[in-house]
Design a protein around this motif. Structure first.
Motif, mmCIF file in Angstrom:
data_model
loop_
_atom_site.group_PDB
_atom_site.id
_atom_site.type_symbol
_atom_site.label_atom_id
_atom_site.label_comp_id
_atom_site.label_asym_id
_atom_site.label_seq_id
_atom_site.Cartn_x
_atom_site.Cartn_y
_atom_site.Cartn_z
ATOM 1 N N GLU A 278 0.803 -1.232 0.000
ATOM 2 C CA GLU A 278 0.000 0.000 0.000
ATOM 3 C C GLU A 278 0.830 1.273 0.000
ATOM 4 O O GLU A 278 0.300 2.364 -0.153
ATOM 5 C CB GLU A 278 -0.944 -0.004 1.207
ATOM 6 C CG GLU A 278 -2.003 -1.093 1.125
ATOM 7 C CD GLU A 278 -2.993 -1.016 2.262
ATOM 8 O OE1 GLU A 278 -2.736 -0.187 3.181
ATOM 9 O OE2 GLU A 278 -3.989 -1.752 2.242
ATOM 10 N N ARG A 279 2.142 1.144 0.172
ATOM 11 C CA ARG A 279 2.983 2.343 0.164
ATOM 12 C C ARG A 279 3.176 2.884 -1.252
ATOM 13 O O ARG A 279 3.559 4.030 -1.439
ATOM 14 C CB ARG A 279 4.364 2.024 0.762
ATOM 15 C CG ARG A 279 4.345 1.673 2.236
ATOM 16 C CD ARG A 279 5.734 1.285 2.696
ATOM 17 N NE ARG A 279 6.224 0.081 2.004
ATOM 18 C CZ ARG A 279 7.465 -0.373 2.093
ATOM 19 N NH1 ARG A 279 8.340 0.269 2.847
ATOM 20 N NH2 ARG A 279 7.817 -1.464 1.437
ATOM 21 N N TYR A 280 2.927 2.064 -2.270
ATOM 22 C CA TYR A 280 3.234 2.445 -3.645
ATOM 23 C C TYR A 280 1.981 2.501 -4.511
ATOM 24 O O TYR A 280 0.918 2.009 -4.146
ATOM 25 C CB TYR A 280 4.232 1.447 -4.253
ATOM 26 C CG TYR A 280 5.464 1.238 -3.416
ATOM 27 C CD1 TYR A 280 6.351 2.294 -3.180
ATOM 28 C CD2 TYR A 280 5.734 0.005 -2.845
ATOM 29 C CE1 TYR A 280 7.476 2.102 -2.401
ATOM 30 C CE2 TYR A 280 6.864 -0.187 -2.068
ATOM 31 C CZ TYR A 280 7.732 0.868 -1.850
ATOM 32 O OH TYR A 280 8.846 0.686 -1.069
ATOM 33 N N ARG A 281 2.168 3.085 -5.702
ATOM 34 C CA ARG A 281 1.116 3.128 -6.713
ATOM 35 C C ARG A 281 1.667 2.576 -8.035
ATOM 36 O O ARG A 281 2.830 2.823 -8.381
ATOM 37 C CB ARG A 281 0.597 4.556 -6.920
ATOM 38 C CG ARG A 281 -0.095 5.114 -5.681
ATOM 39 C CD ARG A 281 -0.707 6.475 -5.963
ATOM 40 N NE ARG A 281 -1.838 6.405 -6.856
ATOM 41 C CZ ARG A 281 -3.071 6.115 -6.472
ATOM 42 N NH1 ARG A 281 -3.322 5.860 -5.195
ATOM 43 N NH2 ARG A 281 -4.059 6.086 -7.347
ATOM 44 N N ILE A 282 0.844 1.836 -8.747
ATOM 45 C CA ILE A 282 1.235 1.197 -10.005
ATOM 46 C C ILE A 282 0.833 2.092 -11.172
ATOM 47 O O ILE A 282 -0.317 2.538 -11.268
ATOM 48 C CB ILE A 282 0.554 -0.180 -10.138
ATOM 49 C CG1 ILE A 282 1.056 -1.118 -9.054
ATOM 50 C CG2 ILE A 282 0.791 -0.761 -11.523
ATOM 51 C CD1 ILE A 282 0.357 -2.459 -9.041
#
Length: 417
Positions: A278-282
């Motif tokens: 959840e720390r990142y975005r794709i």
């Protein structure tokens, strides 16, 4: 026989004579002042408007000048007039050439004027003038139209007609601004069933905007560094019955485009929450290669509509480095997460338009007309009044494409070892 030959000679002379008269009223290029954009602002005196002309210099950048002309590529003139049709003659008091609307490509209107109930009286002058094309773009600006035109200073493309053409075309392709024009404004205003979206732009920057996502901005809110033009085209102005009633961000404009079958959207890049961390975005490229399908029915006078939105998605990043491209279970989990996210955003946007604008911005009245036997039956249903209470269900059908050029990434633990 001799009389017949004379008759042929006389006929040929008449035909040649009439064919040579076609250029008797020709006007050379340098004898006209070509208006590329018209700015419209409200004026304190009732019945008056402030008109700003953006006049292009056709000799700058042309092959005849060799691209080395030292003249200014444009000239800007402002005046107060009754309308922007008769104002041409007044402008000729300072411009020596005949003012022409032949190359007019954009009408720029300040938000202050667009929100006035009398705006529709002003803009309908464009429907009367034969030189103004229905494909002319309609742009709403946060500041005055005069200030917008004066502050606009593109560095890479100095020719004003090419600048607006390139800027608006690319914005439409990516879905950041609506795919509409002056003809669409008149159509939506006269059918009185949907809401119209106009392009929103600004040259004024807002410094304290909280960043939620890369696309959730209005024009003027995107923060850029370096040395570039301050003008931004992003988001839409919402019109109901010919008057501006609100505005939506670039992200909401894209959502509206996904629900709209009349919008030829190419593709756009956006980000989704990474379901594996959840720390990142794709990052992903989203395209709508097929049309939406609609199922309309009535229950106790209430409209119930099911919309199926097919989208094609290419994954462009893998920030959590889990290598989901080669794992069917992770692909299924990613698809489930992205489908849920898109359906939530589409449903929230529909709810927002029902409560805030009391109308739809994606031409939903067009497909549901098939559910009525006659046009009169559809008019009696009164879609504009029925829409706020309609039950609308959205289903997103995602089809994955490529997962980037290099589908497999190295194990992060091995790289750090």
């Amino acid at each position: 026989m001799g009389q017949f030959k004379n008759l042929i000679k006389i006929s040929m002379m008449i035909i040649i004579t009439f064919s040579l008269t076609g250029c008797w009223d020709k006007t050379e290029l340098d004898q006209k002042a070509y208006v590329i954009g018209i700015g419209l602002d409200a004026h304190e005196k009732e019945g008056k408007i402030k008109v700003t002309y953006l006049v292009a210099n056709p000799e700058v950048g042309s092959q005849q000048s060799g691209g080395g002309s030292t003249e200014s590529p444009e000239e800007v003139i402002s005046l107060v007039a009754d309308d922007f049709i008769s104002s041409r003659n007044t402008a000729n008091t300072v411009i020596s050439k005949e003012i022409s609307y032949d190359l007019l490509s954009v009408i720029i209107v300040s938000e202050e004027l667009a929100r006035k109930p009398d705006f529709i009286r002003v803009i309908y002058s464009a429907a009367k003038d034969r030189e103004i094309k229905r494909t002319t773009e309609l742009v709403i600006t946060k500041e005055s139209a005069e200030k917008f035109i004066l502050n606009n200073n593109p560095l890479l493309e100095t020719r004003p007609h090419k600048y607006f053409e390139f800027m608006i075309r690319r914005g439409k392709e990516t879905g950041m601004i609506p795919n509409t024009d002056l003809n669409g404004f008149f159509q939506v205003a006269e059918t009185d069933a949907d809401l119209f979206l106009a392009i929103y732009a600004s040259t004024e920057k807002e410094r304290d905007k909280e960043i939620i996502s890369d696309d959730d901005f209005m024009a003027g809110e995107v923060q850029f560094g370096g040395k570039t033009n301050d003008t931004q085209f992003m988001g839409s102005a919402v019109f109901k019955e010919g008057m501006m009633i609100g505005k939506i961000t670039g992200e909401e404009t894209r959502i509206s485009s996904l629900l709209d079958n009349t919008w030829e959207l190419e593709d756009f890049k956006t980000t989704f929450k990474d379901p594996f961390d959840e720390r990142y975005r794709i990052s992903a490229r989203v395209a709508k290669q097929r049309k939406n399908s609609y199922d309309f029915k009535q229950r106790n006078g209430k409209a119930i509509i099911d919309i199926r939105v097919p989208v094609y998605v290419e994954i462009l990043s893998d920030p959590s480095m889990v290598n989901f491209a080669k794992n069917n279970d992770k692909v299924a989990e990613l698809k489930k997460s992205m489908t849920k996210t898109m359906e939530e955003h589409l449903t929230q946007y529909i709810k927002y338009t029902q409560e805030e604008f009391k109308g739809d911005t994606f031409h939903l009245s067009v497909p549901i007309r098939k559910g009525f036997w006659t046009l009169q039956e559809f008019r009696d249903f009164d879609w504009m009044k029925s829409y706020p209470d309609a039950e609308i269900n959205v289903n997103v059908d995602i089809r994955f494409g490529e997962f980037g050029r290099q589908t497999k990434l190295p194990e992060l633990r091995e790289v750090r070892d």
